[in-house]
Structure formats: C-alpha cells, structure tokens
Design a protein around this motif. Sequence first.
Motif, mmCIF file in Angstrom:
data_model
loop_
_atom_site.group_PDB
_atom_site.id
_atom_site.type_symbol
_atom_site.label_atom_id
_atom_site.label_comp_id
_atom_site.label_asym_id
_atom_site.label_seq_id
_atom_site.Cartn_x
_atom_site.Cartn_y
_atom_site.Cartn_z
ATOM 1 N N CYS A 1 0.745 -1.249 0.132
ATOM 2 C CA CYS A 1 -0.072 -0.069 -0.018
ATOM 3 C C CYS A 1 0.830 1.320 0.140
ATOM 4 O O CYS A 1 1.684 1.352 0.916
ATOM 5 C CB CYS A 1 -0.990 -0.051 1.202
ATOM 6 N N CYS A 34 0.003 3.452 3.796
ATOM 7 C CA CYS A 34 0.384 2.809 5.074
ATOM 8 C C CYS A 34 1.729 1.875 4.997
ATOM 9 O O CYS A 34 2.103 1.490 6.260
ATOM 10 C CB CYS A 34 -0.906 2.295 5.961
ATOM 11 N N CYS A 39 -5.958 -3.330 1.149
ATOM 12 C CA CYS A 39 -4.675 -3.085 1.899
ATOM 13 C C CYS A 39 -5.013 -3.970 3.243
ATOM 14 O O CYS A 39 -6.127 -3.684 3.733
ATOM 15 C CB CYS A 39 -4.678 -1.562 2.273
ATOM 16 N N CYS A 81 -5.917 3.354 7.419
ATOM 17 C CA CYS A 81 -5.479 3.596 5.987
ATOM 18 C C CYS A 81 -7.265 3.713 5.397
ATOM 19 O O CYS A 81 -7.883 2.832 5.599
ATOM 20 C CB CYS A 81 -4.804 2.350 5.411
ATOM 21 N N LYS A 93 -7.146 3.174 1.923
ATOM 22 C CA LYS A 93 -6.978 2.961 0.472
ATOM 23 C C LYS A 93 -8.067 1.817 -0.090
ATOM 24 O O LYS A 93 -8.261 1.158 0.642
ATOM 25 C CB LYS A 93 -5.795 2.285 0.400
HETATM 26 ZN ZN LIG Z 1 -2.800 1.055 3.539
#
Ligand SMILES: [Zn+2]
Length: 499
Positions: free
Chosen positions: A274, A277, A299, A308, A310
Amino acid sequence: MKTAVIYARYSSDNQTEQSIEGQLRVCQDYAQRNDIVIIKTYIDRAMTGTNDNRPDFQQMIKDSDKKEFEHVIVYKLDRFSRNKYETAKYKKILKDNGVKLLSAMENIPDTPEGIILESLLEGMAEYYSAKLAQKVKRGMKETRLKGNFTGGTIIYGYKVENHKILINEEQAEVVRFIYEQYSLGTYVKDIIAELNSKRIFNRGKPFARNTIYNILKNEKYSGIYRFKDEIFENMYPAIVPNEIYTKVRNKIDLNKYGKRSVELVYLLRHKLKCGYCGMPISAECGTAKDGSKRHYYKCLGRKRNNGCTKSSVRKETFENFVLDNILKVLSNSEYVDTIIEALFKLQEMQSNTNSLINSLVKEYKQAEISLNNIMKAVEQGIVNNTTNKRMKELENKLEDIDRQILIEKSKNAFKVSKQAIKEFYIEALKLEPKLLIDYAIKEIRVYEDKLEIIFNSPIKRSPDTNQGFFLFTFNSKLPQYIQNKEKPNMVDIEVKYYV
Ligand SMILES: [Zn+2]
C-alpha cells in the motif's frame, strides 16, 4: 558438515570436454575446500546436455526428495543442462526439495544479481549448445538407423513408400505456409480462413485450431524425431528450416506466457504494498450486489483498521494493468540499455580478477622458491622430519594455488560482450518473463491514482537506501480503469534511478 552429491556428464561429441575423472576431481576439491561431504556421484557418459532423458541425472533429481543431501555439485553449469527451460525446471525441483546447485568452476553469488548473471551464463551455454548441435547434426552418420517408418498414422505433410518416410509435396506446401504465416504474426484463425478460401482441407474438412497448433508444435517438420532418449534425424525429411521451427516454437511458448499463468500472478502478489500505509496488499474474496463472487486486492492495514483508507481494486483488471506495465518497462530499449550497462559493469567487476591472478602467481612463485631451497638442502644431505613436513606443505600449497588460478582464469573466459548480454536479456524477456519479473521487481507501491514500481538494480549498492534501485512511477487513472474496465490511460511514466 554439509552434504552433497556430484553430477558429472561427458558427451562423446566434444573432444575438448573435461573428462568424467577430471570433473569429479575438480568437484571433490571444491567440496573439500568448502567443508562439504560427498555422499554419492551420478554420472552420465556420452549424453548430450540438450535432452533431459539422462538416466543418472533423472535418478539424481528423483533422489533429491529423500532429503539425504543439500547440494548438487557440477563441474560447470553446462554439465547440469545446456537448456534454459530444463535448467529452470530442474533447479526448481531441487529448490523445492531444499537442494542447491553449485558449480565448482563458476563463482555465482546467491543474490538477485547473481541469479541474473547465472541465467546469463546458462543462456550462453545454451547458445553454444545450439551451435554444437548443428555441427553434430552435420557429422552424424546416416548408418545409425536405417530411418524406416515404424508404423501408425503418418502425419500431415508426409507419405510412406517402401517403409521410408517421404515428403508429400502438396501437403508440405501447406505446412510451410502455416509456419510462414504464423512466424509473420498472422493469427491462427486468419490462417484457417486463408486455407478455407483456397479450399485447402485436412481429410476433407477445414483445419481445426488444434490441428494447426499441433502442426506448429511438431518437431518432426524440422527433421527431428525423438524416441525415448534418442534423436533420429534421418527418419523425417525436414519440411521447415530449423530456424523457422525454433522461431515459431518460441512464439507459441511466449503466447502461453501471455495468458498470464497463475504463477506469474502469484509472484506479483508478494510484491504489492500500500502506497499510503506501507502494509502488504493481498487478495480477498467478496460478494457483489448481484450475489456473484468477486476478487479484490485490499490493503491489509485497512483491513486491520489502522486508519488507512486505500480503496480495494478488482483483482483481474488490476493484475493485467500491473503486468502490462512491467513488461512495457522491461521491453523499453532505453531502460533495457541502462540495465545492460549495469549488468556489463557487474560482469567487469566479477571478472576483474587480474589482480587476484597476479597475486596468486606471485604466491605460487614464492612457494616454488621455498621448495627449491629445501630441495637444495636435501641434496646437501640435510634431511629431517621438519624438512619433510615442510616439503609436503609446500607441494600441497602449490597444487592449491594452481587450482585457484585455474578457477580465476575460467571466470575470465566467461566474459560476454555487451551485445551478447543484450541479445540474451531480450531473449530471456521473451521466453522467461516470469523469471525476470521475479528478480527485477523489488516492490510495487499502489496508490489511488498511481503505481510506483521499484526495479532492482543489477548492481545493488546499499540495501538500506534506495541507492542502486530503479524507480518507475506510473501516473495512471487507476480507479477509473478498475471501475470502468477501460484501457488504462497512461499519463506519463516517471523514471528515477538512484545512484
Ligand atoms: Zn494502506
């Protein structure tokens, strides 16, 4: 104490080859120097390295799963196999059984760059073997086999008369047409359409896709017939020149890779991180609104609620996107040149052993002088236990230095030109994208709108910094691509090479 077996092979075709006894001696010396116990030796006499039906070789591969030895020592890598695929295949089997291949005459460090160099050496050995095979073919005696047809159905393009296989000229024309068209890049379906339009059929019916592929993959058309561990070249007259057959065969194999094998994708999975993170991105299964199963990359940080955000991406589309871009970079001549340059430097570094050879020669001379002095003393009647012991020591030392000089010199002999590296690299990319991706890629960082692909440099300077790594950044419309299933819209590729 480490354990090993020795594999030695001698082919009678080449008079300049190291004898079995010579190979064993060098391997045994190597084992002794490296504290390895030899528990068994496997020997194939008069076998070429190009086919894998070598009985002792097969036995050695089979025995490797008994966990009785940790290493296989060969005199040189080309004893193991002269063929890249076979080498890769059998090294993989050995590796899975926890067995490592060692070469007594070649120094191959176990690092990514070492692996690249190793595959380079293998490529050279294979190239050499192909040349040798041609020579052998020319010199091969017709008397080895009368070349009679052994029965069964004769393949398309041939006919049998008086037990001999002859070319069926009418059909051979079609075979040549199929090979030519395929090698030019014509799709199989278009080849079939063309044949149909010319009203050329196979046993009264249009050619099937499979039939075309079977024709394209049949080595007999190049004049080679394999039976068990033997190759007969006087049974089937060649319809297709060897170069065209090889070209087509490589192309078919390449297309096989083009379908993205499970292995290729699996390989990719371990490199995804990722971008936000830094946690790994892994595949997982989900259910869509309509109830169907969908696979995503998610992720791991987000999954574990580390804050996070994502978003997940669709598995198949994402994989294709990443692989396309990696292959694009690997086949871009500008980047390839940079990699070749680095590989060449690496080789220079590794083979720059002149100073080492010089110091070895110096050491040898000194030992020789000492030995001569003792000899003089002996001639003058001064003999005792100490002089005897010293003489033995010096004699052993001379032998040892001599061996080291030989090894260092052999490294120099393996030097290849920049052009040869390039040819091999490009060839390897076509034939073994999997291998290259595995060794060339360090990490793939995934962001919402871009990918950063970090390539290993063949010359790694420091593992702690980015020094010596290539960094390719793909600024792409990634989420849109994933959602709309459109072709990715590449904005630009940013390349950084840390030195
Ligand atoms: Zn992440």
